[in-house]
Design a protein around this motif. Structure first.
Motif, PDB file in Angstrom:
ATOM      1  N   VAL A 173      35.379  29.214  44.785  1.00  0.00           N
ATOM      2  CA  VAL A 173      35.196  30.647  45.000  1.00  0.00           C
ATOM      3  C   VAL A 173      36.386  31.424  44.447  1.00  0.00           C
ATOM      4  O   VAL A 173      36.232  32.506  43.867  1.00  0.00           O
ATOM      5  CB  VAL A 173      34.997  30.945  46.497  1.00  0.00           C
ATOM      6  N   GLY A 174      37.583  30.860  44.607  1.00  0.00           N
ATOM      7  CA  GLY A 174      38.770  31.539  44.086  1.00  0.00           C
ATOM      8  C   GLY A 174      38.721  31.732  42.587  1.00  0.00           C
ATOM      9  O   GLY A 174      39.074  32.807  42.074  1.00  0.00           O
ATOM     10  N   LEU A 175      38.258  30.710  41.865  1.00  0.00           N
ATOM     11  CA  LEU A 175      38.135  30.829  40.416  1.00  0.00           C
ATOM     12  C   LEU A 175      37.181  31.960  40.044  1.00  0.00           C
ATOM     13  O   LEU A 175      37.461  32.768  39.148  1.00  0.00           O
ATOM     14  CB  LEU A 175      37.642  29.509  39.816  1.00  0.00           C
ATOM     15  N   MET A 176      36.048  32.038  40.741  1.00  0.00           N
ATOM     16  CA  MET A 176      35.065  33.072  40.413  1.00  0.00           C
ATOM     17  C   MET A 176      35.562  34.463  40.788  1.00  0.00           C
ATOM     18  O   MET A 176      35.364  35.429  40.043  1.00  0.00           O
ATOM     19  CB  MET A 176      33.750  32.762  41.127  1.00  0.00           C
ATOM     20  N   VAL A 177      36.227  34.577  41.938  1.00  0.00           N
ATOM     21  CA  VAL A 177      36.704  35.889  42.382  1.00  0.00           C
ATOM     22  C   VAL A 177      37.783  36.420  41.448  1.00  0.00           C
ATOM     23  O   VAL A 177      37.716  37.568  40.972  1.00  0.00           O
ATOM     24  CB  VAL A 177      37.242  35.797  43.817  1.00  0.00           C
ATOM     25  N   PHE A 178      38.778  35.606  41.155  1.00  0.00           N
ATOM     26  CA  PHE A 178      39.869  36.077  40.300  1.00  0.00           C
ATOM     27  C   PHE A 178      39.397  36.292  38.864  1.00  0.00           C
ATOM     28  O   PHE A 178      39.949  37.128  38.138  1.00  0.00           O
ATOM     29  CB  PHE A 178      41.044  35.101  40.344  1.00  0.00           C
ATOM     30  N   GLN A 179      38.374  35.556  38.461  1.00  0.00           N
ATOM     31  CA  GLN A 179      37.781  35.796  37.143  1.00  0.00           C
ATOM     32  C   GLN A 179      37.226  37.205  37.071  1.00  0.00           C
ATOM     33  O   GLN A 179      37.408  37.922  36.085  1.00  0.00           O
ATOM     34  CB  GLN A 179      36.677  34.768  36.898  1.00  0.00           C
ATOM     35  N   GLN A 180      36.546  37.652  38.137  1.00  0.00           N
ATOM     36  CA  GLN A 180      35.982  38.996  38.154  1.00  0.00           C
ATOM     37  C   GLN A 180      37.058  40.072  38.262  1.00  0.00           C
ATOM     38  O   GLN A 180      36.894  41.182  37.755  1.00  0.00           O
ATOM     39  CB  GLN A 180      34.999  39.132  39.317  1.00  0.00           C
TER      40      GLN A 180
ATOM     41  N   SER B 226      42.492  29.680  28.502  1.00  0.00           N
ATOM     42  CA  SER B 226      41.768  30.946  28.519  1.00  0.00           C
ATOM     43  C   SER B 226      42.336  31.903  29.564  1.00  0.00           C
ATOM     44  O   SER B 226      42.419  33.110  29.332  1.00  0.00           O
ATOM     45  CB  SER B 226      40.283  30.690  28.801  1.00  0.00           C
ATOM     46  N   ALA B 227      42.723  31.373  30.725  1.00  0.00           N
ATOM     47  CA  ALA B 227      43.332  32.233  31.752  1.00  0.00           C
ATOM     48  C   ALA B 227      44.644  32.833  31.242  1.00  0.00           C
ATOM     49  O   ALA B 227      44.956  34.003  31.497  1.00  0.00           O
ATOM     50  CB  ALA B 227      43.565  31.437  33.027  1.00  0.00           C
ATOM     51  N   SER B 228      45.414  32.031  30.508  1.00  0.00           N
ATOM     52  CA  SER B 228      46.651  32.555  29.920  1.00  0.00           C
ATOM     53  C   SER B 228      46.341  33.642  28.897  1.00  0.00           C
ATOM     54  O   SER B 228      47.058  34.649  28.798  1.00  0.00           O
ATOM     55  CB  SER B 228      47.433  31.408  29.255  1.00  0.00           C
ATOM     56  N   GLY B 229      45.263  33.460  28.137  1.00  0.00           N
ATOM     57  CA  GLY B 229      44.849  34.479  27.182  1.00  0.00           C
ATOM     58  C   GLY B 229      44.428  35.771  27.866  1.00  0.00           C
ATOM     59  O   GLY B 229      44.712  36.876  27.377  1.00  0.00           O
ATOM     60  N   MET B 230      43.748  35.654  29.013  1.00  0.00           N
ATOM     61  CA  MET B 230      43.369  36.850  29.768  1.00  0.00           C
ATOM     62  C   MET B 230      44.599  37.615  30.233  1.00  0.00           C
ATOM     63  O   MET B 230      44.639  38.849  30.183  1.00  0.00           O
ATOM     64  CB  MET B 230      42.511  36.440  30.964  1.00  0.00           C
ATOM     65  N   LEU B 231      45.622  36.878  30.691  1.00  0.00           N
ATOM     66  CA  LEU B 231      46.869  37.526  31.127  1.00  0.00           C
ATOM     67  C   LEU B 231      47.538  38.240  29.961  1.00  0.00           C
ATOM     68  O   LEU B 231      47.954  39.405  30.085  1.00  0.00           O
ATOM     69  CB  LEU B 231      47.810  36.482  31.725  1.00  0.00           C
TER      70      LEU B 231
END
Length: 399
Positions: free
Chosen positions: A280-287, A343-348
């Motif tokens: 759930v944490g992955l999905m929430v922080f993704q949004q 990908s998370a680093s790219g989003m940051l």
């Protein structure tokens, strides 16, 4: 927008849409290689019209913002309500359609979602004020929420195992294609005309559903034995031997019926809690990365940054398709976890660049670099977000 597009509506099932619903040996798996692939591809095409509609709906508010606000005299707050009510409708649709998919079938549920979406687009087209716009937007949101759930389920249930991952990728690509079409067409037509074009994929889906069979797995689940046999034979080809696959599907359904039914309280059991928090944490922080905000108001964001809005939006949508295609190629080789981290680093990085561009503009520092930072930042952030969504949806990759 991440909805329930990778869930299985079978109660008690924890399997993946991308993995087999039953086990079979290599000989049987290859027995369908020369089967009726045309019918499988046709079924997939009809189903992903719902995915295309998803992209069209979320992309509608960006190119139409100025036209709607000027013609109807709406304030920024009223238009923000119009844009944000779509995910509310989608949330309601995706969480309430499971029972419908069990009762009236996958085809019936997709037809229902198309009719609701058409009603929503008609209300938007005829709108004379904010209230009717919001009602229409909510209905289109409800329709795409239903599609985000039932389309991947239907594709997974009609597709041979060795093609399942590839054809489910088409679902994500169709969403990005619908977004691109909405941005492109919206640059040349009025907001009312663009609303009419939103009905086209719904009409194609309704028409196409008359020529394709329903999910054999659902037909077996509700006890329609003759229809089950006929649908599976139609999907695999007139000369294909489907007896073993029929037996395997029936066996898997019997097994599911004997599994204990999961409840919401099971999520809070000690053995499950850690996994629930991670998932759930992955999905929430993704949004929380702001993807929907950029998609819904891309034109206004690019305009504020001094970038030609139509050019920026269309380029952004094109890159989504390219990035998804690239992700489909590399995910099996690199694995999900490393790619999620990259990908998370790219989003940051993308978020920092976008923020820096508006900071430079606010303080009149190196103003020529501001628009460039905006384009690069949004592209990096949003394309990496799309990869994260895709990697999280895929279950057949090497982790």
């Amino acid at each position: 927008m991440k909805m329930a597009d990778s869930q299985d509506i079978e109660i008690g099932s924890s399997g993946s849409l991308y993995q087999p619903f039953f086990h079979k040996d290599e000989k049987q798996q290859n027995s369908h290689d020369n089967g009726n692939l045309f019918m499988v591809i046709l079924c997939t095409f009809v189903a992903v019209m719902g995915s295309f509609e998803f992209g069209s709906s979320i992309g509608y508010s960006s190119p139409t913002q100025q036209g709607i606000m000027e013609e109807l005299g709406m304030s920024s707050e009223q238009y923000s309500m119009f844009g944000s009510i779509l995910p509310i409708g989608a949330m309601v649709g995706s969480t309430s359609c499971g029972r419908a998919a069990d009762l009236i079938g996958r085809k019936g549920t997709m037809k229902m979602s198309s009719i609701i979406s058409i009603a929503g687009w008609l209300i938007i087209y005829l709108s004379l004020g904010p209230l009717s716009l919001d009602v229409g937007r909510f209905l289109t949101g409800y329709g795409i929420g239903v599609n985000s759930y039932v389309v991947p389920v239907f594709i997974a249930e009609i597709t041979p195992t060795h093609l399942r991952g590839a054809l489910l990728t088409v679902h994500q690509v169709a969403i990005s294609t619908g977004l691109l079409v909405a941005y492109t067409v919206g640059a040349f037509v009025s907001w009312r005309t663009l609303a009419l074009t939103g009905m086209i994929p719904c009409a194609v889906m309704i028409l196409g559903l008359y020529f394709i069979p329903d999910s054999p797995r659902w037909l077996a689940m509700v006890g329609c034995q003759a229809e089950f046999n006929a649908a599976l034979q139609k999907l695999r080809g007139d000369t294909a031997d489907v007896s073993r696959e029929e037996a395997a599907i029936e066996e898997s359904l019997v097994t599911l019926q004997h599994l204990p039914k999961a409840t919401v309280l099971d999520l809070f059991l000690e053995r499950n809690l850690r996994l629930v928090i991670i998932g759930v944490g992955l999905m929430v922080f993704q949004q929380f990365s702001g993807y929907n905000g950029v998609v819904f108001y891309a034109n206004q964001i690019f305009t504020s940054a001094g970038v030609p809005p139509n050019v920026g939006s269309i380029l952004y949508a094109c890159l989504q398709i390219i990035v998804l295609s690239l992700g489909a190629v590399i995910i099996d080789k690199a694995g999900r976890r490393p790619l999620l981290m990259i990908s998370a680093s790219g989003m940051l990085l993308g978020s920092l660049l976008t923020g820096a561009s508006f900071g430079l503009k606010e303080h009149a520092l190196v103003s020529d670099m501001g628009p460039m930072f905006t384009i690069i930042g949004i592209m990096v952030n949003q394309q990496n977000h799309k990869l994260v969504s895709y990697f999280m949806d895929r279950k057949d990759c090497k982790c």
